[in-house]
Design an enzyme around this catalytic site. Structure first.
Site, PDB file in Angstrom:
ATOM      1  N   GLY A   1      50.559  29.567  45.741  1.00  0.00           N
ATOM      2  CA  GLY A   1      49.488  29.078  44.879  1.00  0.00           C
ATOM      3  C   GLY A   1      49.368  29.758  43.538  1.00  0.00           C
ATOM      4  N   THR A   2      50.370  30.574  43.177  1.00  0.00           N
ATOM      5  CA  THR A   2      50.255  31.270  41.902  1.00  0.00           C
ATOM      6  C   THR A   2      50.913  30.498  40.768  1.00  0.00           C
ATOM      7  OG1 THR A   2      52.110  32.575  42.672  1.00  0.00           O
ATOM      8  CG2 THR A   2      49.963  33.617  42.733  1.00  0.00           C
TER       9      THR A   2
ATOM     10  N   LYS B   1      54.184  28.848  40.875  1.00  0.00           N
ATOM     11  CA  LYS B   1      55.645  28.913  40.750  1.00  0.00           C
ATOM     12  C   LYS B   1      56.238  27.533  40.503  1.00  0.00           C
ATOM     13  CE  LYS B   1      56.044  30.918  44.794  1.00  0.00           C
ATOM     14  NZ  LYS B   1      54.618  31.071  45.111  1.00  0.00           N
TER      15      LYS B   1
ATOM     16  N   HIS C   1      17.486  43.574  56.715  1.00  0.00           N
ATOM     17  CA  HIS C   1      18.881  44.026  56.679  1.00  0.00           C
ATOM     18  C   HIS C   1      19.509  43.704  55.320  1.00  0.00           C
ATOM     19  CE1 HIS C   1      22.876  44.712  58.722  1.00  0.00           C
ATOM     20  NE2 HIS C   1      23.263  43.986  57.678  1.00  0.00           N
ATOM     21  N   GLU C   2      19.340  42.455  54.886  1.00  0.00           N
ATOM     22  CA  GLU C   2      19.973  42.054  53.627  1.00  0.00           C
ATOM     23  C   GLU C   2      19.340  42.747  52.430  1.00  0.00           C
ATOM     24  OE1 GLU C   2      22.745  40.643  53.620  1.00  0.00           O
ATOM     25  OE2 GLU C   2      22.704  40.108  55.733  1.00  0.00           O
TER      26      GLU C   2
ATOM     27  N   ASP D   1      29.569  45.514  59.180  1.00  0.00           N
ATOM     28  CA  ASP D   1      29.356  46.523  58.142  1.00  0.00           C
ATOM     29  C   ASP D   1      29.987  47.846  58.564  1.00  0.00           C
ATOM     30  OD1 ASP D   1      27.819  44.676  56.809  1.00  0.00           O
ATOM     31  OD2 ASP D   1      25.921  45.413  57.632  1.00  0.00           O
TER      32      ASP D   1
HETATM   33  P1  ADP Z   1      53.131  27.776  44.171  1.00  0.00           P
HETATM   34  O1  ADP Z   1      54.326  26.910  43.953  1.00  0.00           O
HETATM   35  O2  ADP Z   1      53.244  29.120  43.545  1.00  0.00           O
HETATM   36  O3  ADP Z   1      52.708  27.885  45.589  1.00  0.00           O
HETATM   37  P2  ADP Z   1      51.903  25.709  42.669  1.00  0.00           P
HETATM   38  O4  ADP Z   1      52.670  25.785  41.415  1.00  0.00           O
HETATM   39  O5  ADP Z   1      52.289  24.619  43.598  1.00  0.00           O
HETATM   40  O6  ADP Z   1      51.909  27.085  43.436  1.00  0.00           O
HETATM   41  O7  ADP Z   1      50.367  25.592  42.309  1.00  0.00           O
HETATM   42  C1  ADP Z   1      49.523  24.658  42.883  1.00  0.00           C
HETATM   43  C2  ADP Z   1      48.472  24.201  41.905  1.00  0.00           C
HETATM   44  O8  ADP Z   1      47.616  25.276  41.555  1.00  0.00           O
HETATM   45  C3  ADP Z   1      49.051  23.725  40.607  1.00  0.00           C
HETATM   46  O9  ADP Z   1      49.365  22.376  40.674  1.00  0.00           O
HETATM   47  C4  ADP Z   1      47.948  24.009  39.617  1.00  0.00           C
HETATM   48  O10 ADP Z   1      47.000  22.970  39.615  1.00  0.00           O
HETATM   49  C5  ADP Z   1      47.282  25.228  40.194  1.00  0.00           C
HETATM   50  N1  ADP Z   1      47.790  26.453  39.565  1.00  0.00           N
HETATM   51  C6  ADP Z   1      48.420  27.462  40.184  1.00  0.00           C
HETATM   52  N2  ADP Z   1      48.724  28.442  39.333  1.00  0.00           N
HETATM   53  C7  ADP Z   1      48.301  28.048  38.115  1.00  0.00           C
HETATM   54  C8  ADP Z   1      48.343  28.634  36.816  1.00  0.00           C
HETATM   55  N3  ADP Z   1      48.897  29.840  36.613  1.00  0.00           N
HETATM   56  N4  ADP Z   1      47.808  27.952  35.796  1.00  0.00           N
HETATM   57  C9  ADP Z   1      47.243  26.751  36.007  1.00  0.00           C
HETATM   58  N5  ADP Z   1      47.189  26.137  37.209  1.00  0.00           N
HETATM   59  C10 ADP Z   1      47.693  26.771  38.263  1.00  0.00           C
HETATM   60 ZN    ZN Z   2      25.096  43.754  56.747  1.00  0.00          ZN
END
Ligand code: ADP
Ligand code: ZN
Ligand code: MG
Length: 628
Positions: A216-217, A219, A434-435, A512
């Protein structure tokens, strides 16, 4: 699945055959009747003659050039009702006509119509036809098998399920927060656009670039952006698609892929999840995976195969570069590695900018605040978050996304689904104390992150929650910050103890305490933040293959272990005392805040601080307005 339509055909084969037989049995012989004259009962020829002699037969219709007759007869065996009966006539039925005449039976002959002939012809042809088609499909399927008879015939046919996009439509502007990677790729784009610049000075461009980073970064997005920027086609396939049941399929897919790529050069070939095929060879349990090895070998061969500057650049993505075969990483293959990481604050802000471009946002929405609340979110998480907020907005029939929807979406992503608030009860009051305990301790400690909100609305497992505005990226944290976190984490339990007494404390603090213990232990064993001194007594992480190090025996003596335990306890005890003190000293404001919380269910951070400030002065903390 790709083969499914063939499978449907194969499955339907027996069904068609059965239908055919039913048809042959019933429709074809009686087709002359064309539906309306179908007789259900039958009679032998002998019986028919008897009926004839008795004068019970009223009418005879002859079909099938005199082989079948449908008679209308009435007799005691037929319940004295006029019925239609079918009679098969022998090939030579001498004198039948004469007999019919003699008994004065009304008779008629129906010739088989033209359409009937065609139908029966078709019916007879259909079966062999289906058989031939079925066998053809079986044969085609077996072509996939290694060394099968079809191997040579199918050579060069495209079976690979890679996608080709002539234009990806993604640009570098769509990818945010990965500036270093983009810079690295700028060169690749230039090469694809103007290879002369490089070839003139004798430089050869890398054939393969490996993108490494958590899911999700961005790539895939980045690889598409390179193709988009350079205006070249984008071929993509996932590593797992290479690996099929039959040995040799993967390798032939690699061949196909590169064949197509060469035809379309310059272009980008993107192999996602390359670890599915590119894993270290020969490590498989029980003899390894021949198919994967063959595929990988083919991939290596193909990458060696295209000379210098053909214009094909292979980009592969993985989140585990450490398990890749070293042959993949040597020069001439994926010799360049570009890592994309979980974005930091600035990165998140620019990703949020990208994903709010096409959305209707309220003018009060502050992307900085969102970015600050979402440490650890990947680009895909952020994209998902903005989309959730938009969906929520649409559901509420508002015309622009406001901070409220975004907050809701973040809460949901971080802590799970919202539950139903408790009814007023002692339990609710206890949870409120607690909170508020967590929140007030967090507010009054100098090094603690500010409270973002306190709520009694359950979410996920939690029955109430105190949200803190996390400080920017948690990679560098001071000793004072860790201690403040331990004290605040103990604040909940401390409030229960002070207000309700030791006997009434609940299990609600279990989570906690787990965090507290873990933080304190890490201070001692990993960060050198105790009287034991700057020693690292535990290595972090462990073997990436096994997920956790096999060697769990500690590499320090028992006496050190005892003093580690002593130090952990000392830290927690001191923090606990501090938390109790803060609760006792601020009992008045705590009671007021608890009443307010029970009434409103959620108190916003600023409101919380304003009330606390009426009773005691707040420490100078990093306020979030001054952050950016
Ligand atoms: P990966 O291949 O690293 O798992 P993806 O390229 O498939 O991730 O990312 C999935 C979606 O997340 C993309 O289609 C985009 O919408 C969003 N996304 C992820 N990273 C970015 C980024 N650096 N900038 C903008 N959008 C991003
Ligand atoms: Zn707590
Ligand atoms: Mg991907």
């Amino acid at each position: 699945m790709k083969l499914s339509w063939k499978q449907i055909l194969l499955w339907s084969l027996p069904i068609v055959v059965v239908i055919f037989f039913i048809w042959q049995g019933f429709v074809v012989p009686s087709s002359g009747e064309i539906g309306k004259n179908i007789a259900n009962s039958r009679m032998t020829y002998g019986r028919f003659l008897e009926y004839l002699d008795m004068g019970w037969v009223k009418k005879v219709d002859l079909y099938d050039s005199g082989h079948t007759a449908i008679i209308e007869a009435m007799g005691p065996e037929l319940g004295n009702r006029l019925q239609r009966i079918r009679v098969e006539l022998p090939a030579s039925a001498p004198d039948l006509i004469a007999k019919l005449k003699a008994f004065n039976v009304d008779f008629d002959a129906h010739p088989a119509g033209n359409s009937v002939v065609i139908w029966s012809l078709l019916g007879n042809l259909l079966f062999p036809l289906i058989l031939v088609i079925g066998i053809a499909f079986l044969f085609r399927r077996s072509n996939n098998a290694p060394g099968g008879p079809g191997q040579a015939m199918s050579f060069g046919k495209s079976k690979a399920n890679f996608q080709m996009e002539a234009k990806t439509g993604v640009e570098f502007d769509d990818v945010a927060g990965v500036e270093e990677a983009k810079e690295e790729f700028q060169e690749v784009v230039t090469f694809l656009k103007e290879p002369e610049c490089f070839t003139a000075v004798g430089a050869s461009i890398p054939k393969g670039v490996l993108l490494v980073g958590p899911p999700g970064t961005g790539k895939t997005l980045l690889a598409k952006a390179i193709a988009g920027e350079a205006g070249v086609p984008f071929f993509s396939i996932s590593g797992s698609e290479f690996v099929e049941m039959f040995v040799g399929v993967g390798a032939s897919r690699v061949r196909d892929l590169f064949k197509k790529a060469k035809e379309n050069a310059p272009c980008i070939v993107f192999i996602d999840e390359i670890d599915a095929v590119g894993r270290q060879r020969g490590t498989g349990i029980g003899g390894g995976n021949d198919e994967r090895e063959q595929t990988l070998n083919q991939l290596l061969t193909e990458m060696d195969g295209f000379e210098g500057n053909t214009g094909i650049i292979v980009i592969a993505a993985t989140n585990r570069a450490d398990i890749l075969d070293s042959a993949l990483l040597r020069p001439g293959r994926f010799d360049r590695q570009v890592s994309v990481d979980i974005p930091d604050f600035k990165g998140r802000l620019s990703i949020l900018n990208v994903h709010s471009r096409n959305k209707q946002m309220n003018s009060q929405v502050s992307l900085e605040t969102i970015a600050r609340r979402t440490p650890g979110f990947s680009g895909a998480d952020l994209a998902n978050l903005m989309n959730e907020a938009a969906i929520l907005t649409a559901r509420l029939r508002k015309d622009s996304i406001s901070m409220q929807e975004i907050d809701k979406a973040i809460d949901r992503v971080v802590a799970g689904m919202e539950g139903v608030p408790l009814v007023d009860s002692k339990t609710k009051r206890l949870i409120a104390y607690h909170e508020v305990g967590h929140a007030i301790v967090g507010t009054l400690l100098k090094y603690h992150d500010p409270v973002q909100k306190v709520t009694l609305i359950p979410r996920g497992q939690a029955r109430g929650l105190t949200w803190f505005m996390p400080s920017e990226d948690q990679t560098l944290i001071s000793r004072a910050q860790i201690l403040a976190r331990i004290v605040a984490a103990l604040g909940g339990r401390a409030a229960e103890e002070v207000v309700f007494g030791d006997a009434e404390v609940t299990t609600g603090a279990g989570n906690d305490l787990q965090q507290v213990t873990s933080m304190a232990r890490q201070m001692v064993t990993r960060f050198g933040m105790s009287n034991i001194g700057p020693l690292s007594l535990e290595s972090q992480g462990g073997d990436p293959f096994l997920g956790r190090s096999m060697n769990t025996s500690s590499d320090y003596s028992d006496s050190v272990a005892t003093s580690v335990d002593g130090q952990v306890k000392q830290i927690v005890d001191a923090c606990h005392t501090q938390a109790i003190d803060i609760i006792v000293d601020n009992r008045v404001v705590i009671d007021r805040l608890v009443d307010l919380l029970i009434e409103k269910e959620t108190i916003d951070g600023q409101e919380f601080r304003n009330i606390v400030e009426e009773y005691s002065s707040l420490p100078e903390t990093i306020s979030y307005e001054s952050y950016c």
